[in-house]
Design an enzyme around this catalytic site. Structure first.
Site, short mmCIF file in Angstrom:
data_model
loop_
_atom_site.label_atom_id
_atom_site.label_comp_id
_atom_site.label_asym_id
_atom_site.label_seq_id
_atom_site.Cartn_x
_atom_site.Cartn_y
_atom_site.Cartn_z
N CYS A 118 51.60 2.53 61.58
CA CYS A 118 52.38 3.63 60.97
C CYS A 118 53.15 4.46 61.99
CB CYS A 118 51.46 4.52 60.14
SG CYS A 118 50.63 3.61 58.84
N HIS A 249 55.14 11.08 58.94
CA HIS A 249 54.67 9.87 58.28
C HIS A 249 53.92 10.30 57.03
CE1 HIS A 249 52.72 6.26 57.27
NE2 HIS A 249 51.53 6.65 57.68
N ASN A 279 52.52 5.36 50.97
CA ASN A 279 52.55 5.18 52.42
C ASN A 279 53.32 3.89 52.72
OD1 ASN A 279 51.98 4.54 55.08
ND2 ASN A 279 49.81 5.13 54.97
O1 UT7 Z 1 48.79 5.64 57.47
C1 UT7 Z 1 47.86 5.47 58.48
C2 UT7 Z 1 46.70 6.29 58.40
N1 UT7 Z 1 46.07 6.30 57.11
C3 UT7 Z 1 45.57 7.41 56.67
O2 UT7 Z 1 45.74 8.40 57.32
C4 UT7 Z 1 44.73 7.42 55.44
C5 UT7 Z 1 43.60 8.34 55.61
N2 UT7 Z 1 42.64 8.38 54.54
C6 UT7 Z 1 42.91 8.88 53.31
O3 UT7 Z 1 44.04 9.19 52.98
C7 UT7 Z 1 41.75 9.08 52.36
O4 UT7 Z 1 40.54 8.92 53.08
C8 UT7 Z 1 41.74 8.14 51.13
C9 UT7 Z 1 42.85 8.55 50.17
C10 UT7 Z 1 41.93 6.71 51.57
C11 UT7 Z 1 40.42 8.29 50.39
O5 UT7 Z 1 40.20 9.63 50.01
P1 UT7 Z 1 38.81 10.34 50.32
O6 UT7 Z 1 38.88 11.68 49.73
O7 UT7 Z 1 38.57 10.24 51.79
O8 UT7 Z 1 37.79 9.48 49.47
P2 UT7 Z 1 36.50 8.68 49.96
O9 UT7 Z 1 36.89 7.44 50.66
O10 UT7 Z 1 35.59 9.63 50.67
O11 UT7 Z 1 35.85 8.35 48.55
C12 UT7 Z 1 35.40 9.37 47.66
C13 UT7 Z 1 35.01 8.72 46.36
C14 UT7 Z 1 34.08 7.51 46.54
O12 UT7 Z 1 33.17 7.50 45.47
P3 UT7 Z 1 31.68 8.05 45.68
O13 UT7 Z 1 31.10 7.20 46.77
O14 UT7 Z 1 31.81 9.48 46.06
O15 UT7 Z 1 31.06 7.84 44.33
C15 UT7 Z 1 35.03 6.33 46.38
O16 UT7 Z 1 34.36 5.17 45.91
O17 UT7 Z 1 36.17 8.24 45.68
C16 UT7 Z 1 35.97 6.87 45.33
N3 UT7 Z 1 37.28 6.20 45.35
C17 UT7 Z 1 38.09 6.15 44.28
N4 UT7 Z 1 37.95 6.61 43.02
C18 UT7 Z 1 38.96 6.39 42.16
C19 UT7 Z 1 37.90 5.59 46.39
N5 UT7 Z 1 39.10 5.13 46.00
C20 UT7 Z 1 39.23 5.46 44.70
C21 UT7 Z 1 40.26 5.26 43.75
N6 UT7 Z 1 40.08 5.74 42.51
N7 UT7 Z 1 41.41 4.62 44.06
#
Ligand code: UT7
Length: 322
Positions: A118, A249, A279
């Site tokens: 990225c 980005h 993204n």
């Molecule tokens: O571009 C290069 C760099 N990339 C980035 O900077 C991306 C950085 N990361 C992020 O943007 C975020 O971490 C994400 C958007 C990918 C994820 O968001 P988060 O708030 O960090 O969620 P998480 O991974 O901690 O997951 C929280 C919950 C989990 O459920 P439990 O374990 O709490 O029951 C996941 O299973 O959300 C669940 N989850 C979803 N639920 C509905 C993960 N993806 C989804 C989804 N829909 N698509």
């Protein structure tokens, strides 16, 4: 040195959060609240090099004599993690198409891809800036072109909802006054397991899709972007209040909100179009720049920061007086 024109290619197919609800266990509410994304573009048929070529053609529409521009162009860099081939590079393919399209006798010669995920667009600008400085030629073309729809796992809801396809291009022009006030470029390969895409042929891997520990990447992204923005400001002796725009980005609206708070650059100054494109990795900054440019938001003498963070880890920022 300055950026004198930009162009874009935006795939016509729109994939909304509601469409994604039919593919994986997710919801428009979750995606909107956790990422800021409402929809993204998907390029089903055309390649990364095609999108890059279209973005350059769009850029060249700004000029009466595109052939003259191209024949005074030192090279082409394509920032991409989704090339058509490992080789030839996407940049060479684009150059070949430009030779045919504009009947070039003296085409751009220094053509290569940059793979910095990225952050690829900032890395490419930095390379082009330094190459052009030491050349007789007047221009360099820098492109970000990505087709992440081909490398995400459409069964993995934690990643497939994030990414989109598209391409953006800029023309770097050598001018007497240098409009680039500072660069900050960095990398740290120690946490490669947090965000990666295996190469075909890696026996240890079960599939070749993108893998990310989003939560951990998120925290590192916030801290790194904050530091990188403050670094370019410090290098150029510019304060956060003097900044007109940040063109970041576009990975996650929550990352940008936190970076805004930490750098004390108000969120209104961050140009954000993540809701429409998701993204698009190395394409996200030139795509955002093109939109801001077309809306006439950036005025002469405005101080603008580009900033990015991505796999590697890599990061980069530049401060430009437009
Ligand atoms: O571009 C290069 C760099 N990339 C980035 O900077 C991306 C950085 N990361 C992020 O943007 C975020 O971490 C994400 C958007 C990918 C994820 O968001 P988060 O708030 O960090 O969620 P998480 O991974 O901690 O997951 C929280 C919950 C989990 O459920 P439990 O374990 O709490 O029951 C996941 O299973 O959300 C669940 N989850 C979803 N639920 C509905 C993960 N993806 C989804 C989804 N829909 N698509």
């Amino acid at each position: 040195m300055r950026i004198s024109a930009c162009g874009a290619y935006i795939p016509s197919e729109v994939l909304t959060n509601f469409d994604l609800e039919k593919i994986v266990d997710t919801s428009d509410k979750w995606i909107t609240e956790r990422t800021g994304i409402k929809e993204r573009r998907i390029e089903k048929d055309k390649s990364t090099s095609f999108m890059a070529f279209e973005a350059v053609k769009n850029l060249l529409k700004n000029f009466k004599n595109p052939k003259e521009i191209l024949e005074n162009t030192l090279g082409i860099i394509v920032a991409t993690s989704t090339p058509d081939y490992l080789f030839p590079s996407t940049a060479c393919i684009v150059q070949g198409e430009l030779i045919k399209e504009y009947k070039l006798d003296n085409p751009p010669q220094v053509c290569f891809d940059v793979l910095a995920a990225c952050s690829g667009f900032i890395y490419s600008l930095y390379n082009a800036y330094n190459l052009l400085k030491n050349s007789e030629k007047k221009y360099f073309i820098v492109i970000g072109s990505e087709r992440y729809s081909k490398i995400v796992n459409w069964e993995d809801r934690s990643t497939c909802i994030l990414f989109g396809d598209g391409a953006g291009a800029v023309l770097l022009e050598k001018t007497e006054k240098d409009h680039f006030l500072a660069f900050d470029i960095g990398s740290d390969g120690r946490q490669k397991h947090l965000l990666y895409v295996p190469c075909v042929g890696q026996d240890s891997e079960k599939n070749y899709f993108l893998k990310m520990k989003g939560n951990e990447v998120f925290k590192i992204a916030v801290r790194t972007l904050e530091k990188s923005i403050l670094n370019v400001l410090k290098k150029a002796n510019v304060s956060p209040e003097e900044i007109s725009y940040v063109i970041p980005h576009q990975a996650n609206i929550r990352i940008l909100k936190l970076v805004s708070e930490r750098t004390k650059i108000p969120l209104e100054k961050f140009f954000i179009n993540i809701e429409k494109f998701g993204n698009t990795s190395a394409a996200s900054i030139p795509l955002a720049l093109k939109e801001a440019w077309d809306k006439n938001l950036i005025k002469k003498d405005d101080l603008v920061v580009f900033t990015a963070f991505g796999g590697g880890f890599t990061w980069g920022s530049t401060l430009i007086r437009f």
